[in-house]
Design a protein around this motif. Structure first.
Motif, PDB file in Angstrom:
ATOM      1  N   GLY A  50       0.793  -1.226   0.000  1.00 47.58           N
ATOM      2  CA  GLY A  50       0.000   0.000   0.000  1.00 47.58           C
ATOM      3  C   GLY A  50       0.821   1.270   0.000  1.00 47.58           C
ATOM      4  N   TYR A  51       2.100   1.161   0.341  1.00 46.73           N
ATOM      5  CA  TYR A  51       2.985   2.332   0.339  1.00 46.73           C
ATOM      6  C   TYR A  51       3.788   2.449  -0.946  1.00 46.73           C
ATOM      7  CZ  TYR A  51       2.058   3.266   5.242  1.00 46.73           C
ATOM      8  OH  TYR A  51       1.450   3.586   6.436  1.00 46.73           O
ATOM      9  N   ASN A  52       3.669   1.493  -1.844  1.00 43.84           N
ATOM     10  CA  ASN A  52       4.471   1.539  -3.065  1.00 43.84           C
ATOM     11  C   ASN A  52       3.662   1.055  -4.268  1.00 43.84           C
ATOM     12  OD1 ASN A  52       5.065  -1.490  -2.450  1.00 43.84           O
ATOM     13  ND2 ASN A  52       6.032  -0.395  -0.745  1.00 43.84           N
ATOM     14  N   GLN A  84      -6.486   4.211  -2.374  1.00 39.70           N
ATOM     15  CA  GLN A  84      -6.596   5.067  -1.188  1.00 39.70           C
ATOM     16  C   GLN A  84      -7.995   4.901  -0.596  1.00 39.70           C
ATOM     17  OE1 GLN A  84      -5.431   9.035  -2.490  1.00 39.70           O
ATOM     18  NE2 GLN A  84      -3.435   8.305  -3.172  1.00 39.70           N
ATOM     19  N   PRO A  85      -8.196   3.829   0.157  1.00 40.32           N
ATOM     20  CA  PRO A  85      -9.551   3.419   0.573  1.00 40.32           C
ATOM     21  C   PRO A  85     -10.240   4.336   1.565  1.00 40.32           C
ATOM     22  CG  PRO A  85      -7.892   2.063   1.651  1.00 40.32           C
ATOM     23  CD  PRO A  85      -7.168   2.893   0.637  1.00 40.32           C
ATOM     24  N   GLY A 107      -4.830  10.366   0.018  1.00 38.94           N
ATOM     25  CA  GLY A 107      -3.637  10.271   0.850  1.00 38.94           C
ATOM     26  C   GLY A 107      -3.622   9.102   1.806  1.00 38.94           C
ATOM     27  N   SER A 108      -4.713   8.339   1.883  1.00 37.47           N
ATOM     28  CA  SER A 108      -4.774   7.204   2.811  1.00 37.47           C
ATOM     29  C   SER A 108      -4.113   5.976   2.193  1.00 37.47           C
ATOM     30  CB  SER A 108      -6.214   6.891   3.195  1.00 37.47           C
ATOM     31  OG  SER A 108      -6.942   6.407   2.069  1.00 37.47           O
ATOM     32  N   THR A 109      -3.852   4.979   3.029  1.00 31.98           N
ATOM     33  CA  THR A 109      -3.208   3.740   2.588  1.00 31.98           C
ATOM     34  C   THR A 109      -4.037   2.530   3.021  1.00 31.98           C
ATOM     35  OG1 THR A 109      -1.924   3.490   4.619  1.00 31.98           O
ATOM     36  CG2 THR A 109      -0.937   4.825   2.849  1.00 31.98           C
ATOM     37  N   ILE A 110      -3.617   1.354   2.574  1.00 34.21           N
ATOM     38  CA  ILE A 110      -4.277   0.128   2.995  1.00 34.21           C
ATOM     39  C   ILE A 110      -4.142  -0.055   4.504  1.00 34.21           C
ATOM     40  CG2 ILE A 110      -4.173  -2.399   2.831  1.00 34.21           C
ATOM     41  CD1 ILE A 110      -3.411  -2.014  -0.130  1.00 34.21           C
ATOM     42  N   MET A 111      -2.995   0.337   5.056  1.00 31.97           N
ATOM     43  CA  MET A 111      -2.812   0.269   6.507  1.00 31.97           C
ATOM     44  C   MET A 111      -3.853   1.118   7.235  1.00 31.97           C
ATOM     45  SD  MET A 111       0.453   1.440   8.821  1.00 31.97           S
ATOM     46  CE  MET A 111       0.213   1.889  10.555  1.00 31.97           C
ATOM     47  N   ASP A 112      -4.192   2.282   6.701  1.00 33.40           N
ATOM     48  CA  ASP A 112      -5.203   3.140   7.330  1.00 33.40           C
ATOM     49  C   ASP A 112      -6.554   2.431   7.404  1.00 33.40           C
ATOM     50  OD1 ASP A 112      -3.482   5.350   7.723  1.00 33.40           O
ATOM     51  OD2 ASP A 112      -3.751   5.956   5.633  1.00 33.40           O
ATOM     52  N   LEU A 113      -6.898   1.710   6.345  1.00 35.73           N
ATOM     53  CA  LEU A 113      -8.152   0.953   6.348  1.00 35.73           C
ATOM     54  C   LEU A 113      -8.111  -0.151   7.402  1.00 35.73           C
ATOM     55  CD1 LEU A 113     -10.886   0.040   5.213  1.00 35.73           C
ATOM     56  CD2 LEU A 113      -9.626  -1.248   3.457  1.00 35.73           C
ATOM     57  N   GLU A 114      -7.006  -0.893   7.446  1.00 33.51           N
ATOM     58  CA  GLU A 114      -6.874  -1.977   8.415  1.00 33.51           C
ATOM     59  C   GLU A 114      -6.893  -1.444   9.842  1.00 33.51           C
ATOM     60  OE1 GLU A 114      -4.204  -4.863   5.454  1.00 33.51           O
ATOM     61  OE2 GLU A 114      -3.234  -3.590   6.937  1.00 33.51           O
ATOM     62  N   ASP A 115      -6.223  -0.325  10.059  1.00 26.03           N
ATOM     63  CA  ASP A 115      -6.207   0.289  11.384  1.00 26.03           C
ATOM     64  C   ASP A 115      -7.607   0.746  11.780  1.00 26.03           C
ATOM     65  OD1 ASP A 115      -5.226   1.366  13.781  1.00 26.03           O
ATOM     66  OD2 ASP A 115      -4.805   3.308  12.857  1.00 26.03           O
ATOM     67  N   PHE A 116      -8.351   1.302  10.820  1.00 30.30           N
ATOM     68  CA  PHE A 116      -9.720   1.724  11.097  1.00 30.30           C
ATOM     69  C   PHE A 116     -10.590   0.541  11.497  1.00 30.30           C
ATOM     70  CE2 PHE A 116     -14.058   2.037   9.338  1.00 30.30           C
ATOM     71  CZ  PHE A 116     -14.556   3.045  10.157  1.00 30.30           C
TER      72      PHE A 116
END
Length: 490
Positions: A363-365, A371-372, A376-385
């Motif tokens: 998700g960073y590359n 950008q879910p 500016g968001s990442t896949i990690m942001d979705l998982e963290d949410f």
């Protein structure tokens, strides 16, 4: 097969504290503290830590110790006949996996930065150079995958050795080293030139500055962080409750873990905030504080390479102790539900977790265009949410209601389990608080999290997602109000 048990009380406390002492303590707490007014924020945070975090942690431990099972089977063992609480086990299972889908990556970052500092790869870089070094890491899928795999293999390697010979023995060493490193780093930080201003900011409450930020905003930030800091809601604490002996009361043990967790959070602030003030850096820089601001500070410190390496070793241990704990929770799903051996569960999950962790890395590359959660968001942001704003609060509510409601395990059974053994007792009069007030507070935290996440995306998006949140809450409350067919004895 006989249930494994901790070899010592100290082992249980340190392993459980290792689970609680995650990156939220040593990464997020200092910059939140800096953003919301220093010591004034800490006072409010400590109040909510006792009011919110402690009873939820006790609930998890009680369910684990009474059932002698992980979250995958605990509700089945304790629920009354005909009730459906066991359906909520899937939120704990999902939460553990989704958390590890990005936490293993971030753990890899910590180990990689410890290596970078130790080998001098950041030495002599100016502020732009340090910033570019972080960006280069995020842009390299190969680098991040390698260090993520190192974190996974090390942590499962500990788990495969068993509870006493692996998790307890190695986590005790890691936690001891972590605490020693923290004390040394804190002493060094307070002795830096002009660090006294940072200490005043951190230790003396200034409610006037807090009022400028907005008292309601600061109070809610403290309440939210207190709720999330103890890693409760997905069964990561519950599994260690299932390995506990019955010689100590759960309130006293949970209090000891909470105090150790708080000590680590406060010491992290003493390490970071005076150093920021000493070098004229704002301590509210957000997550970039860790990988950009602090490496810059270490480059300007005498002996900065040594201090930077020690800091990121400490951060690595904080991350790995949590990963090991959640991996043990994951392994318990298979050992409890299917009767698998520990080795078989590890073999399957090394592959499974490694594959599931790749989307966060990519998700960073390679997948940065996805950008879910908005621009500016990442896949990690979705998982963290999914974990932080859904499965942790909802799972915590289920644990509390299950322990407090008559159609769940029941408050009398809960109280008998919690108070068995020597040590501090849980007050009986807190039953109504557990039944009504605490679930309401959790619901408020949960809904506010949704509001903060989706309000910037527009009214239609906000209304749609708030409706989803209300429906999920309603499912839990409806379950908690169904009449039991037959009470379950402890």
């Amino acid at each position: 097969m006989a249930r494994e048990k901790f070899g010592s009380r100290l082992g249980f406390i340190l392993v459980s504290a290792g689970c609680a002492v995650g990156l939220g303590n040593v990464w997020k707490f200092p910059y939140i503290c800096g953003e919301y007014g220093g010591a004034a924020f800490i006072v409010i945070y400590l109040f909510f830590l006792v009011a919110l975090g402690l009873p939820i942690m006790i609930s998890e431990f009680a369910v684990g110790r009474a059932s002698r099972r992980g979250v995958a089977k605990a509700y089945d063992v304790l629920e009354p006949e005909g009730m459906k609480w066991h359906r909520f086990k899937w939120s704990g299972i999902a939460g553990s996996y989704i958390l590890m889908m990005f936490y293993t990556m971030v753990g890899g970052w910590m180990i990689y930065y410890a290596y970078r500092l130790a080998t001098g790869k950041l030495n002599g870089l100016n502020s732009d150079g340090v910033k570019n070094a972080f960006s280069q890491m995020l842009g390299s899928a190969g680098t991040m995958t390698l260090w993520m795999l190192i974190a996974i293999l090390f942590s499962f390697g500990v788990c495969i050795l068993g509870l006493q010979n692996g998790i307890e023995k190695i986590t005790k060493v890691m936690m001891a080293v972590l605490i020693v490193l923290m004390v040394v780093l804190a002493i060094h930080s307070v002795l830096l030139p002009d660090a006294s201003e940072g200490l005043r900011f951190y230790q003396i409450p200034n409610f006037k500055d807090m009022a400028k930020k907005g008292i309601g905003t600061v109070v809610f930030a403290a309440m939210t962080h207190a709720f999330f800091t103890l890693s409760v809601g997905i069964g990561a604490m519950e599994i260690f409750g299932s390995y506990m002996k019955k010689d100590r009361s759960l309130t006293g043990e949970a209090t000891s873990i909470m105090l150790l967790d708080t000590f680590v959070a406060l010491m992290a602030g003493i390490i970071i905030i005076p150093a920021c003030f000493a070098y004229g850096v704002k301590p509210d820089a957000g997550p970039s504080l860790l990988f950009i601001t602090l490496p810059n500070l270490f480059n300007h410190m005498p002996g900065g390479r040594i201090w930077g390496t020690a800091f990121f070793i400490f951060m690595s241990f904080a991350a790995l102790s949590t990963i090991i704990a959640v991996f043990e929770n994951i392994l318990s799903f298979y050992m409890d539900m299917f009767g698998w051996s520990r080795k078989k569960a590890v073999a399957v999950n090394v592959i499974l977790v490694s594959m599931l962790s790749l989307p966060a890395v990519l998700g960073y590359n390679l997948l940065s265009g996805f950008q879910p959660m908005g621009s500016g968001s990442t896949i990690m942001d979705l998982e963290d949410f999914l974990v932080s704003y859904n499965l942790l609060p909802l799972g915590s509510m289920v644990f509390v209601l299950f322990c407090a409601r008559k159609n769940g395990w029941g408050y009398e059974n809960f109280l008998a389990e919690v108070n068995e053994g020597a040590g501090k007792k849980f007050p009986k009069w807190l039953g109504k608080y557990m039944n009504y007030v605490l679930p309401l507070i959790i619901a408020v935290v949960y809904l506010k999290g949704y509001y903060d996440t989706f309000a910037p995306m527009g009214v239609k998006t906000l209304v749609c997602w708030m409706a989803v949140a209300v429906i999920l809450l309603a499912i839990i409350f409806v379950t908690s109000m169904k009449k039991p067919v037959k009470a379950k004895n402890a």
